[in-house]
Enzyme design. Structure first.
Site, PDB file in Angstrom:
ATOM      1  N   HIS A   1       3.395 -13.124  -5.465  1.00 42.64           N
ATOM      2  CA  HIS A   1       2.088 -13.226  -4.494  1.00 42.64           C
ATOM      3  C   HIS A   1       1.471 -14.525  -4.309  1.00 42.64           C
ATOM      4  CE1 HIS A   1      -1.486 -11.806  -2.482  1.00 42.64           C
ATOM      5  NE2 HIS A   1      -0.863 -10.497  -2.329  1.00 42.64           N
TER       6      HIS A   1
ATOM      7  N   ARG B   1       0.778  -1.117  -0.059  1.00 42.52           N
ATOM      8  CA  ARG B   1       0.079  -0.114  -0.066  1.00 42.52           C
ATOM      9  C   ARG B   1       0.932   1.195   0.019  1.00 42.52           C
ATOM     10  NH1 ARG B   1      -2.674  -4.082   2.545  1.00 42.52           N
ATOM     11  NH2 ARG B   1      -4.878  -4.305   1.838  1.00 42.52           N
TER      12      ARG B   1
ATOM     13  N   GLU C   1       5.349 -12.577   1.189  1.00 42.43           N
ATOM     14  CA  GLU C   1       5.535 -11.427   0.075  1.00 42.43           C
ATOM     15  C   GLU C   1       6.685 -10.989   0.425  1.00 42.43           C
ATOM     16  OE1 GLU C   1       1.975  -9.053  -0.655  1.00 42.43           O
ATOM     17  OE2 GLU C   1       0.853 -10.764   0.267  1.00 42.43           O
TER      18      GLU C   1
ATOM     19  N   HIS D   1      -0.777  -2.765  -4.636  1.00 43.40           N
ATOM     20  CA  HIS D   1      -0.394  -3.706  -5.535  1.00 43.40           C
ATOM     21  C   HIS D   1      -0.156  -2.985  -6.855  1.00 43.40           C
ATOM     22  CE1 HIS D   1       0.076  -6.479  -2.617  1.00 43.40           C
ATOM     23  NE2 HIS D   1      -0.962  -7.190  -2.485  1.00 43.40           N
TER      24      HIS D   1
ATOM     25  N   ASP E   1      -2.333 -10.305   8.240  1.00 42.63           N
ATOM     26  CA  ASP E   1      -1.969  -9.418   6.795  1.00 42.63           C
ATOM     27  C   ASP E   1      -1.241  -8.446   7.231  1.00 42.63           C
ATOM     28  OD1 ASP E   1      -2.441  -8.109   4.427  1.00 42.63           O
ATOM     29  OD2 ASP E   1      -4.571  -7.664   4.765  1.00 42.63           O
TER      30      ASP E   1
END
Ligand code: BGC
Length: 332
Positions: free
Chosen positions: A174, A79, A296, A104, A237
């Protein structure tokens, strides 16, 4: 290495699938989105199964654009707050494709672009030119990602980029892993039971919009402490700050382990962070919540607005280099 046709985009472009094989591991990569469509590896009995979530046809990917299955994410993975950043004298505005933020690479990032494929010394090199102004980013970026399997069957993804003007770059893959095997029988293990180890003493704590706030926080005494193997669980996350920092060559920073199959995934990177995502938002068709875990490797979220984070700026006199190694193995 071999390539075959995998599908056709609406505009008539043919998408190819390349297959790499070494030491019992087989990896398949698409020229659309640089997607790792498949990775197959043996379990402790020697039985081979699929260990990444994906689709057997192009349609599956086109129908699920918001999940970035296996994709090469860029120009800026993760982000950027408010979809804006300053560089030099200027402010750049990006798509607000995640609430107020940019996520992304914008509406149509690198994961939704065609890549030129060439075979270089037994490796697959995907490249493209991201024009100045694409998705709002400055600078004409010549970018490549080289996928190779070494003699032990470890997958190396090496990224390289140059720009003709200052810009920001943050590239990652990803893939969602499920080491229990995602066979054609449709039977999947719950990835929540996978054990995770991360050499990360801190993480960037996000606010409600998932933009990091304040200084990185210590993991000690929290559910984010993966310094010893622990079930990954759900609801993650988050970007972990790797203790090793930015390194010139990939350094090992963690492992995912599935006790049922014995499969392990050991990950090394040059990057300073890893964003762990337990895929809680999967809707169930065909993949349900927490069916896979994404690791990631990247610079931290919102780095273009955070002078205190490792810089994601690429100047015209520099070469962006980043490499991550995914080594599949087994534990007895
Ligand atoms: C992000 C998640 C997002 C997901 C989309 C992840 O990398 O961190 O917040 O929902 O990508 O697939």
């Amino acid at each position: 290495m071999r390539s075959e046709e995998f599908g056709t985009l609406d505009d008539g472009t043919t998408v190819h699938r390349w297959t790499l094989e070494s030491a019992g591991v087989r990896v398949r990569v698409l020229t659309y989105g640089g997607i790792v469509q498949s990775a197959e590896a043996p379990d402790r009995q020697g039985d081979t199964a699929e260990v990444v979530l994906g689709f057997p046809s192009l349609k599956g990917y086109l129908d699920a654009p918001g999940f970035y299955f296996g994709a090469l994410v860029g120009r800026y993975a993760n982000r950027i707050a408010g979809g804006r950043f300053e560089l030099g004298e200027r402010t750049y505005h990006l798509a607000h494709n995640d609430g107020e933020n940019s996520l992304h690479g914008g509406e149509r990032g690198f994961d939704k672009r065609m890549w030129e494929a060439e075979e270089v010394d037994g490796a697959l090199r995907l490249s493209r030119v991201s024009p100045h102004g694409e998705e709002g980013f400055p600078g004409r970026l010549e970018v490549s990602a080289t996928y190779s399997l070494d003699e032990n069957g470890a997958l190396h993804i090496a990224y390289e980029a140059v720009s003709d003007a200052p810009t920001v770059v943050n590239l990652t893959n990803h893939s969602y892993f499920n080491l229990g095997g995602v066979g054609p029988d449709g039977v999947r293990r719950d990835a929540r039971e996978h054990e995770l180890r991360l050499v990360a003493s801190r993480l960037t704590m996000p606010g409600e919009d998932r933009i990091p706030t304040g200084e990185p926080a210590e993991v000690a005494g929290t559910r984010f402490d993966f310094r010893a193997h622990r079930p990954v669980g759900s609801g993650i996350d988050h970007n972990f700050v790797l203790d090793k920092g930015v390194t010139p060559v990939p350094e090992e920073f963690g492992e995912l382990y599935d006790a049922g199959s014995g499969r392990t995934l050991t990950v090394s990177t040059t990057e300073p962070g890893v964003h762990v995502y337990t895929a809680d938002h999967f809707g169930g068709d065909p993949y349900g919540p927490c069916d896979g875990v994404a690791l990631e490797t990247q610079h931290f979220p919102d780095s273009p607005n955070r002078p205190d984070f490792p810089s994601a700026v690429l100047s015209p006199d520099e070469v962006y280099l980043s490499e991550t190694v995914y080594a599949l193995g087994v534990r007895a």
